[in-house]
Scaffold this motif. Structure first.
Motif, PDB file in Angstrom:
ATOM      1  N   SER A 171      21.220 -11.894   3.240  1.00  0.00           N
ATOM      2  CA  SER A 171      21.895 -11.135   2.182  1.00  0.00           C
ATOM      3  C   SER A 171      20.895 -10.655   1.134  1.00  0.00           C
ATOM      4  N   THR A 172      19.936 -11.502   0.800  1.00  0.00           N
ATOM      5  CA  THR A 172      18.885 -11.104  -0.150  1.00  0.00           C
ATOM      6  C   THR A 172      18.076  -9.947   0.410  1.00  0.00           C
ATOM      7  N   ALA A 173      17.742 -10.044   1.686  1.00  0.00           N
ATOM      8  CA  ALA A 173      16.980  -8.961   2.318  1.00  0.00           C
ATOM      9  C   ALA A 173      17.779  -7.656   2.326  1.00  0.00           C
ATOM     10  N   ILE A 174      19.076  -7.753   2.592  1.00  0.00           N
ATOM     11  CA  ILE A 174      19.909  -6.551   2.575  1.00  0.00           C
ATOM     12  C   ILE A 174      19.933  -5.937   1.183  1.00  0.00           C
ATOM     13  N   ALA A 175      20.036  -6.788   0.159  1.00  0.00           N
ATOM     14  CA  ALA A 175      20.057  -6.280  -1.217  1.00  0.00           C
ATOM     15  C   ALA A 175      18.789  -5.514  -1.550  1.00  0.00           C
ATOM     16  N   LEU A 176      17.655  -5.983  -1.012  1.00  0.00           N
ATOM     17  CA  LEU A 176      16.374  -5.361  -1.330  1.00  0.00           C
ATOM     18  C   LEU A 176      15.981  -4.264  -0.349  1.00  0.00           C
ATOM     19  N   SER A 177      16.770  -4.078   0.709  1.00  0.00           N
ATOM     20  CA  SER A 177      16.373  -3.193   1.803  1.00  0.00           C
ATOM     21  C   SER A 177      16.423  -1.712   1.453  1.00  0.00           C
ATOM     22  N   HIS A 178      17.048  -1.360   0.335  1.00  0.00           N
ATOM     23  CA  HIS A 178      17.165   0.050  -0.009  1.00  0.00           C
ATOM     24  C   HIS A 178      15.839   0.651  -0.499  1.00  0.00           C
ATOM     25  N   ASN A 179      14.856  -0.202  -0.709  1.00  0.00           N
ATOM     26  CA  ASN A 179      13.519   0.263  -1.094  1.00  0.00           C
ATOM     27  C   ASN A 179      13.529   1.126  -2.355  1.00  0.00           C
ATOM     28  N   MET A 180      14.405   0.740  -3.252  1.00  0.00           N
ATOM     29  CA  MET A 180      14.504   1.441  -4.538  1.00  0.00           C
ATOM     30  C   MET A 180      13.739   0.714  -5.641  1.00  0.00           C
ATOM     31  N   PHE A 181      13.136  -0.433  -5.330  1.00  0.00           N
ATOM     32  CA  PHE A 181      12.766  -1.376  -6.380  1.00  0.00           C
ATOM     33  C   PHE A 181      11.263  -1.627  -6.480  1.00  0.00           C
ATOM     34  N   ASP A 182      10.837  -1.943  -7.702  1.00  0.00           N
ATOM     35  CA  ASP A 182       9.453  -2.304  -7.989  1.00  0.00           C
ATOM     36  C   ASP A 182       9.283  -3.801  -8.224  1.00  0.00           C
ATOM     37  N   GLU A 232       0.812  -1.214   0.000  1.00  0.00           N
ATOM     38  CA  GLU A 232       0.000   0.000   0.000  1.00  0.00           C
ATOM     39  C   GLU A 232       0.846   1.264   0.000  1.00  0.00           C
ATOM     40  N   GLN A 233       2.067   1.145   0.483  1.00  0.00           N
ATOM     41  CA  GLN A 233       2.956   2.304   0.487  1.00  0.00           C
ATOM     42  C   GLN A 233       3.497   2.613  -0.909  1.00  0.00           C
ATOM     43  N   GLY A 234       3.279   1.668  -1.828  1.00  0.00           N
ATOM     44  CA  GLY A 234       3.726   1.883  -3.200  1.00  0.00           C
ATOM     45  C   GLY A 234       5.225   1.764  -3.325  1.00  0.00           C
ATOM     46  N   PRO A 235       5.764   1.984  -4.530  1.00  0.00           N
ATOM     47  CA  PRO A 235       7.221   1.966  -4.693  1.00  0.00           C
ATOM     48  C   PRO A 235       7.867   2.991  -3.755  1.00  0.00           C
ATOM     49  N   HIS A 236       8.751   2.544  -2.911  1.00  0.00           N
ATOM     50  CA  HIS A 236       9.318   3.416  -1.882  1.00  0.00           C
ATOM     51  C   HIS A 236      10.233   4.490  -2.467  1.00  0.00           C
ATOM     52  N   ARG A 237      10.678   4.285  -3.696  1.00  0.00           N
ATOM     53  CA  ARG A 237      11.625   5.229  -4.279  1.00  0.00           C
ATOM     54  C   ARG A 237      11.059   6.651  -4.297  1.00  0.00           C
ATOM     55  N   LYS A 238       9.760   6.783  -4.551  1.00  0.00           N
ATOM     56  CA  LYS A 238       9.177   8.124  -4.652  1.00  0.00           C
ATOM     57  C   LYS A 238       9.026   8.786  -3.283  1.00  0.00           C
ATOM     58  N   THR A 239       9.131   8.008  -2.211  1.00  0.00           N
ATOM     59  CA  THR A 239       9.019   8.588  -0.873  1.00  0.00           C
ATOM     60  C   THR A 239      10.370   8.886  -0.249  1.00  0.00           C
ATOM     61  N   LEU A 240      11.452   8.484  -0.919  1.00  0.00           N
ATOM     62  CA  LEU A 240      12.783   8.723  -0.359  1.00  0.00           C
ATOM     63  C   LEU A 240      13.113  10.210  -0.409  1.00  0.00           C
ATOM     64  N   PRO A 241      13.718  10.731   0.657  1.00  0.00           N
ATOM     65  CA  PRO A 241      14.230  12.109   0.592  1.00  0.00           C
ATOM     66  C   PRO A 241      15.247  12.241  -0.542  1.00  0.00           C
ATOM     67  N   CYS A 242      15.412  13.438  -1.026  1.00  0.00           N
ATOM     68  CA  CYS A 242      16.259  13.658  -2.206  1.00  0.00           C
ATOM     69  C   CYS A 242      17.681  13.149  -2.005  1.00  0.00           C
ATOM     70  N   GLY A 243      18.233  13.377  -0.807  1.00  0.00           N
ATOM     71  CA  GLY A 243      19.594  12.894  -0.546  1.00  0.00           C
ATOM     72  C   GLY A 243      19.686  11.386  -0.623  1.00  0.00           C
ATOM     73  N   ASN A 244      18.662  10.697  -0.095  1.00  0.00           N
ATOM     74  CA  ASN A 244      18.644   9.229  -0.143  1.00  0.00           C
ATOM     75  C   ASN A 244      18.559   8.737  -1.584  1.00  0.00           C
ATOM     76  N   LEU A 245      17.651   9.352  -2.350  1.00  0.00           N
ATOM     77  CA  LEU A 245      17.475   8.935  -3.731  1.00  0.00           C
ATOM     78  C   LEU A 245      18.733   9.205  -4.553  1.00  0.00           C
ATOM     79  N   ASP A 262      17.514  10.059 -14.918  1.00  0.00           N
ATOM     80  CA  ASP A 262      16.261  10.733 -15.289  1.00  0.00           C
ATOM     81  C   ASP A 262      15.074   9.806 -15.094  1.00  0.00           C
ATOM     82  N   LEU A 263      15.232   8.540 -15.498  1.00  0.00           N
ATOM     83  CA  LEU A 263      14.132   7.594 -15.367  1.00  0.00           C
ATOM     84  C   LEU A 263      13.807   7.311 -13.899  1.00  0.00           C
ATOM     85  N   LEU A 264      14.841   7.127 -13.086  1.00  0.00           N
ATOM     86  CA  LEU A 264      14.616   6.814 -11.678  1.00  0.00           C
ATOM     87  C   LEU A 264      14.067   8.003 -10.904  1.00  0.00           C
ATOM     88  N   SER A 265      14.170   9.172 -11.459  1.00  0.00           N
ATOM     89  CA  SER A 265      13.564  10.338 -10.827  1.00  0.00           C
ATOM     90  C   SER A 265      12.049  10.344 -11.018  1.00  0.00           C
TER      91      SER A 265
END
Length: 618
Positions: free
Chosen positions: A143-154, A40-53, A66-69
Motif C-alpha cells: 500500500s505504501t508503494a502504491i501511494a508513492l507509485s505516482h512519481n509525483m513526489f520529492d 538520477e532520473q530526478g523528480p519524476h513530476r517534471k518528466t510526466l506528460p501533461c495529461g498525467n501531471l 502553479d507550484l507543482l507545474s
C-alpha cells in the motif's frame, strides 16, 4: 557529552556489523544501484506528460497547481495509517492538514498520497481476524508503494505507529529509497490502570475468580484514550527503533498525542523533510540512512530494552528490503554483550510514560553511545550530524521548539539504568537451537529460576484446545505445551496472548511449565519460558510436528537448547499426518491471503512474501 572520537566501539558490535556488511555485499550493492538509478532520473513530476501531471494535481487549488507545474518546487507525499477506531491512529486525523499548512508556508506542496490499513492485534486477539495480522505488514508495504507509485513526489512523511504498520511502511518506503523520508509518530496515551494490576485481574479472570464485567472495567481503565497502548509491546518497540535508526526527530517517539510539544515536533519534521529533498540544502535519501550500521543500532536498542520479539521477524524483513541480510545469530551475538537497561511492562511494572519521564530515549541513546554499543557515525533525518544529536530531547521554550541536553543520569533507576549499572549484563533475547529447530525466547521477563524447563510434552494444535484443557482441569501438573501449526504457512502466525495468564497461573501454583510453539507472542510474552517462532514450522515439515504426548522436552534459555529427548533415529522415522487446516483458510477475509500463506518464508528470514531468494537456513 562523550564524543564519538573518544568512545571505542564494542568489538562484538564491530564484528557483527562487519559480518553483516560482508554477508550483504552483493544484495546491498544491487539495492543501492537501483536507488541511485531512480535518483538520477530526478523528480519524476517534471518528466510526466501533461495529461498525467494534470491528473496528479487536478484536485489542488490554483496556488498548488502553479507550484507543482514548476520542477524546482518540492512536493511531499503524506502516507498515513489513520483510522478513528484504533486509539493509536486516531491522533493522525488532522495531521495531514497541519503538515500541508507548514509546507505551504515554505513555498512547497504536500499531498495526501495514500492511506495504509491498520489493524489492532489487541482487538483481533484469539479471533479469526488475527490470522491476517502478520500478513497485513506486507499488504501495508504494498500500500505504501502504491501511494508513492505516482512519481509525483520529492520526499515523504510517513504517519504510523503500531505493530505491522511501521515495519510495513518502511519496507514499502525502501522501494522508493531514493527519496528522503521522515517517520512521524502519534505518541502513547497517558498512563491508566497500573500494569501489574491489569495483569493480576487478567490472571484472576483466567482462574475464574472474577467475571467479564470486572475484566472489562480493568481493560477499559488501562486502554482509555487516544494514543498507543502504554505497555512495551511491538507498537512502542517500533517507535524506539525508528528513533534509534535516525528516522524520527530526536526525542519524538514518546510524546503524548494532542499536546503542544507533539504538534511542534510534527511541524519540525514537516519543515526538515524539505531540507532533505534533492533540490534542498542537504539531500539525504532513505536508502543511505537505512544501512548496516542503522540496522545494528536497531537490534542493540531492541535487546537493551527487552523489546518485542516480533522484531526478530520484522527487522529481518526491513533489513532485506534495503538489501541487508540480518539473521537471528546476529540478534543472539549482540544480546550476549548488550546490557539490559529497562524495566517496562511486561519486563517490570512501569509503562512507556514512566520510561519517558525517567530519561527516555535521550538517556538510553547517550548511555549506549558512551559504552561504545551504538554506531555514532550514521546518517539521520535530524539537521545535526550523527547519532550524538539524539542525546538531546525536545522542549518548548517561549513557544518555540528547542533541543536541549537530556538528563545525565536516570531519574528513576527502577525503570531505566545506565550501561555501567544495568539490570543484567546481557540483553533480553536468546536464540534456541536443537533437534526441534530454531526459535527465540524473550528472557528479560522470565525470572532466572524459570529459564530452564524439562517436562513431558502436551500437544495442542490450537489456542482454543489449550484453553479447553485448562478449563477441564487437565493441566494441573508439570508439562511443556507444544502448540503447533501456528506458523505463517499454517494460519498466518497469530499471536497467542491468551496462553500467558493461564501458564502464569499454573507456574504460580508451583508447576513446571513452558511453551514451545511455531506461533508468536509479541512484546507481551510474559513471565513463562516460551520458545516461540520455532522454525521450520510444523506446516513446512518441521520437527515440532513430530513431537508426541509424553515426550520429554528440554527448553534451556541459559545454554540455548531446544530439544525433544528422543533418539534422533526414532524422531526421524516418525510419520506426520498433516491435520486439516481448512478452518484457517476461509472466513473473515482469510481466503484472500492464500497466496501469501503458500509462499511466505519462515520466521527466521522475516516471514515475508517478497524477495523469496534468501536461504531459510540462515
Amino acid at each position: 557529552m562523550t564524543s564519538e572520537a573518544t568512545t571505542k566501539l564494542n568489538p562484538v558490535v564491530a564484528q557483527v556489523t562487519a559480518t553483516i556488511i560482508e554477508r550483504s555485499r552483493a544484495s546491498r550493492a544491487d539495492y543501492l544501484a537501483r536507488m541511485e538509478a531512480q535518483a538520477e532520473q530526478g523528480p519524476h513530476r517534471k518528466t510526466l506528460p501533461c495529461g498525467n501531471l494534470a491528473h496528479g494535481f487536478a484536485a489542488c487549488g490554483s496556488t498548488d497547481k502553479d507550484l507543482l507545474s514548476q520542477s524546482d518546487v518540492a512536493n511531499i507525499a503524506i502516507v498515513s495509517s489513520y483510522n478513528d477506531m484504533l486509539s493509536a491512529h486516531q491522533p493522525f486525523e488532522d495531521t495531514p492538514k497541519a503538515i500541508k499548512k507548514v509546507i505551504a508556508a515554505k513555498g512547497s506542496v504536500a499531498q495526501f498520497a495514500g492511506g495504509v490499513p491498520a489493524m489492532c492485534d489487541g482487538i483481533t486477539q484469539g479471533m479469526p481476524g488475527m490470522e491476517l495480522s502478520l500478513f497485513s505488514r506486507d499488504v501495508i508495504a504494498m500500500s505504501t508503494a502504491i501511494a508513492l507509485s505516482h512519481n509525483m513526489f520529492d520526499g515523504a512523511l510517513c504517519l504510523g505507529v503500531c505493530d505491522k504498520i511501521i515495519p510495513g511502511m518502511l519496507i514499502g518506503a525502501l522501494s522508493f529509497g531514493h527519496l528522503p523520508m521522515i517517520f512521524i509518530p502519534a505518541g502513547p496515551m497517558p498512563s491508566g490502570l497500573p500494569n501489574d494490576e491489569k495483569a493480576r485481574i487478567r490472571q484472576l479472570f483466567a482462574q475464574g475468580k472474577v467475571g467479564r464485567e470486572e475484566l472489562l472495567a480493568a481493560e477499559s481503565a488501562s486502554y482509555h484514550s487516544a494514543g498507543t497502548c502504554t505497555f512495551y509491546g511491538t507498537a512502542n518497540s517500533n517507535q524506539l527503533l525508528m528513533e534509534i535508526m535516525g528516522l524520527h526527530l530526536p526525542g519524538s517517539s514518546f510524546i503524548n498525542p494532542n499536546t503542544p510539544l507533539r504538534e511542534a515536533l510534527t511541524a519540525a519534521a514537516s519543515e526538515q523533510v524539505l531540507n532533505l529533498v534533492k533540490s534542498g540544502s542537504d539531500y539525504r535519501p532513505l536508502a543511505k540512512i537505512v544501512d548496516e550500521k542503522a540496522i545494528v543500532n536497531a537490534v542493540v536498542g531492541l535487546v537493551a530494552t527487552g523489546g518485542s520479539t516480533n522484531h526478530t521477524m520484522h527487522l529481518v524483513a526491513m533489513a532485506a528490503a534495503a538489501g541487508i541480510v540480518l539473521t537471528w545469530d546476529d540478534f543472539s551475538a549482540l544480546s550476549a554483550v548488550i546490557p539490559s537497561l529497562t524495566k517496562i511492562y511486561p519486563n517490570g511494572v512501569a509503562d512507556i510514560n514512566h520510561f519517558q519521564a525517567a530519561g527516555g530515549m535521550s538517556f538510553l541513546i547517550a548511555t549506549l553511545l558512551d559504552a561504545g554499543l551504538l554506531h555514532a557515525d550514521v546518517l539521520t533525518v535530524h539537521s545535526e550530524p550523527g547519532l550524538q544529536a539524539y542525546r538531546t530531547e525536545p522542549q518548548l521554550r517561549e513557544g518555540k521548539l528547542a533541543w536541549v541536553d537530556g538528563p545525565a543520569e536516570s531519574l528513576d533507576t527502577s525503570v531505566l539504568r545506565s550501561a555501567t549499572d544495568p539490570f543484567s549484563a546481557d540483553g533480553g533475547l536468546k536464540v534456541l537451537k536443537g533437534n526441534l529447530g530454531r526459535g527465540v525466547i524473550k528472557t528479560s521477563a522470565v525470572k532466572e529460576e524459570y529459564r530452564v524447563q524439562e517436562a513431558p510434552a502436551i500437544i495442542f494444535q490450537s489456542q482454543a484446545e489449550f484453553i479447553s484443557a485448562f478449563q477441564q482441569g487437565l493441566l494441573e501438573k508439570d508439562f511443556i505445551a507444544v502448540l503447533r501449526y501456528q506458523g505463517p504457512r499454517a494460519n498466518g502466525m497469530p499471536e497467542l496472548h491468551k496462553l500467558v495468564p493461564i501458564l502464569g497461573s499454573l507456574q504460580d501454583k508451583g508447576f513446571k511449565v513452558g511453551l514451545v510453539t511455531d506461533g508468536r507472542m509479541s512484546g507481551a510474552s510474559g513471565k513463562v519460558a516460551a520458545a516461540i517462532h520455532v522454525t521450520p514450522e510444523a506446516a513446512a515439515g518441521g520437527a515440532i510436528g513430530k513431537v508426541q504426548n509424553g515426550d520429554i522436552v528440554r527448553l534451556d534459555a541459559t545454554t540455548g537448547e531446544l530439544n525433544v529427548l528422543v533418539d534422533q533415529a526414532v524422531l526421524d522415522a516418525r510419520i506426520v499426518a498433516m491435520p486439516d487446516l481448512s478452518a484457517n483458510q476461509t472466513g473473515c477475509g482469510r481466503e484472500l491471503f492464500a497466496v501469501l500463506r503458500n509462499q511466505v518464508t519462515g520466521a527466521g528470514t522475516g516471514a515475508r512474501s517478497f524477495d523469496l531468494s534468501v536461504d531459510e537456513g540462515l
